[in-house]
Design a protein around this motif. Structure first.
Motif, short mmCIF file in Angstrom:
data_model
loop_
_atom_site.label_atom_id
_atom_site.label_comp_id
_atom_site.label_asym_id
_atom_site.label_seq_id
_atom_site.Cartn_x
_atom_site.Cartn_y
_atom_site.Cartn_z
N SER A 154 0.82 -1.21 0.00
CA SER A 154 0.00 0.00 0.00
C SER A 154 0.86 1.26 0.00
N ALA A 155 2.04 1.19 0.59
CA ALA A 155 2.92 2.35 0.62
C ALA A 155 3.43 2.68 -0.77
N LYS A 156 3.69 1.65 -1.56
CA LYS A 156 4.12 1.88 -2.94
C LYS A 156 3.01 2.52 -3.75
N GLN A 163 3.00 10.91 -6.60
CA GLN A 163 3.68 11.33 -7.82
C GLN A 163 2.70 11.78 -8.89
N SER A 164 1.58 11.07 -8.99
CA SER A 164 0.56 11.44 -9.98
C SER A 164 -0.04 12.81 -9.68
N ILE A 165 -0.32 13.07 -8.39
CA ILE A 165 -0.86 14.38 -8.02
C ILE A 165 0.12 15.48 -8.37
N ILE A 166 1.38 15.27 -8.08
CA ILE A 166 2.40 16.28 -8.38
C ILE A 166 2.52 16.49 -9.89
N GLN A 167 2.52 15.41 -10.66
CA GLN A 167 2.65 15.53 -12.11
C GLN A 167 1.49 16.29 -12.73
N ILE A 194 6.89 7.85 4.15
CA ILE A 194 6.69 6.77 3.18
C ILE A 194 7.33 7.13 1.84
N PHE A 195 7.13 8.36 1.39
CA PHE A 195 7.66 8.78 0.09
C PHE A 195 9.19 8.71 0.08
N LYS A 196 9.80 9.18 1.18
CA LYS A 196 11.27 9.17 1.25
C LYS A 196 11.80 7.73 1.28
N LYS A 197 11.14 6.85 2.02
CA LYS A 197 11.58 5.46 2.08
C LYS A 197 11.46 4.78 0.72
N ASN A 198 10.42 5.15 -0.03
CA ASN A 198 10.13 4.45 -1.28
C ASN A 198 10.91 5.00 -2.47
N THR A 199 11.32 6.28 -2.42
CA THR A 199 11.97 6.89 -3.57
C THR A 199 13.39 7.36 -3.30
N GLY A 200 13.74 7.51 -2.03
CA GLY A 200 15.06 8.02 -1.70
C GLY A 200 15.17 9.53 -1.78
#
Length: 268
Positions: A154-156, A163-167, A194-200
């Motif tokens: 679910s975190a992914k 990312q979609s909202i930002i785009q 969550i975002f930082k863990k998933n994308t770096g």
């Protein structure tokens, strides 16, 4: 913000869909339209629609081919197909592409609105599942059942939604972590983690990347003034925009424009 894309090669049908459906009343805030699958693919990659209403038989690239290509980019988009030819092969292909509805022509406004309402209901269901899954994950982390370094699926999905909202909304100068978190109905702190863990990278770093990439394309391919490009890229203050642009590219916006176009005949 819910965005919808209409893909219809018949100008009259496209006009009816654009002008006579009660989009605003249904909660659709932005509606885009185009006349063939090939241009639709480019436009969809740019505006990231939540719902796509597409004819099947079109020139250059038909609706099924377009949907198959765009599914590789955005698996969550809700597709509604239109066709004057209710053939079984079309219907089966549409279902394989996870279409939420298949509407036969001639166009009837009520049927279109019902199909869009179904798509909106599916979007709300998915958002509800994400929220519940995230709440369960948070509770398990807090209780020690789920070690923090094991990101749940679910975190992914949450990261992908962010990312979609930002785009789609990077040009909004008021876009912030808090606004994104509010739309996803979770805390901004948890979203950031969550975002930082998933994308770096941080959400603000990702937002800056998207905005700078947009400004680079506009500087290279348009004749807009620098101040207009600044605004379209989501920045209120040109001096700040110029500083951020230089930090990320090594050049000011005007230097980048001259470098890419080998000319100074552009508005400042």
């Amino acid at each position: 913000m819910i965005t919808l894309l209409i893909v219809e090669d018949e100008a009259a049908a496209r006009s009816i869909l654009t002008e006579f459906v009660s989009w605003k009343e249904m909660g659709i805030e932005k509606v885009y339209s185009t006349g063939d699958g090939l241009s639709a693919l480019d436009l969809a990659k740019e505006v990231h629609p939540d719902i796509i209403l597409s004819d099947i038989r079109m020139p250059k690239m038909n609706g099924l081919e377009f949907a198959g290509q765009y599914r590789k980019v955005n698996f969550d988009c809700q597709f509604i197909f239109l066709s004057a030819y209710p053939e079984k092969d079309y219907f089966r292909a549409a279902m394989r592409l996870r279409a939420v509805n298949f509407v036969e022509k001639p166009i009837r406004i009520r049927q279109i609105e019902e199909a869009v309402q179904n798509a909106l209901a599916e979007i709300r269901r998915e958002e509800g599942k994400i929220k519940q899954a995230l709440e369960r994950s948070m509770n398990r982390e807090e209780s020690g059942e789920l070690p923090p370094p094991e990101l749940p699926p679910s975190a992914k999905l949450l990261t992908s939604k962010t990312q979609s909202i930002i785009q789609k909304s990077y040009s909004d100068e008021n876009l912030s972590i808090e606004l994104i978190a509010a739309r996803l109905r979770i805390s901004s702190g948890y979203l950031s983690s969550i975002f930082k863990k998933n994308t770096g990278m941080t959400i603000n770093h990702y937002l800056t990347q998207i905005r700078i990439e947009s400004s680079r394309k506009l500087l290279k391919n348009s004749r807009l003034s620098l101040s207009d490009i600044c605004k379209k890229s989501g920045y209120r203050d040109y001096n700040y925009f110029s500083r951020v642009f230089k930090e990320n590219t090594g050049m000011t916006p005007s230097e980048y424009r001259r470098y890419e176009n080998d000319t100074e005949e552009y508005p400042e």
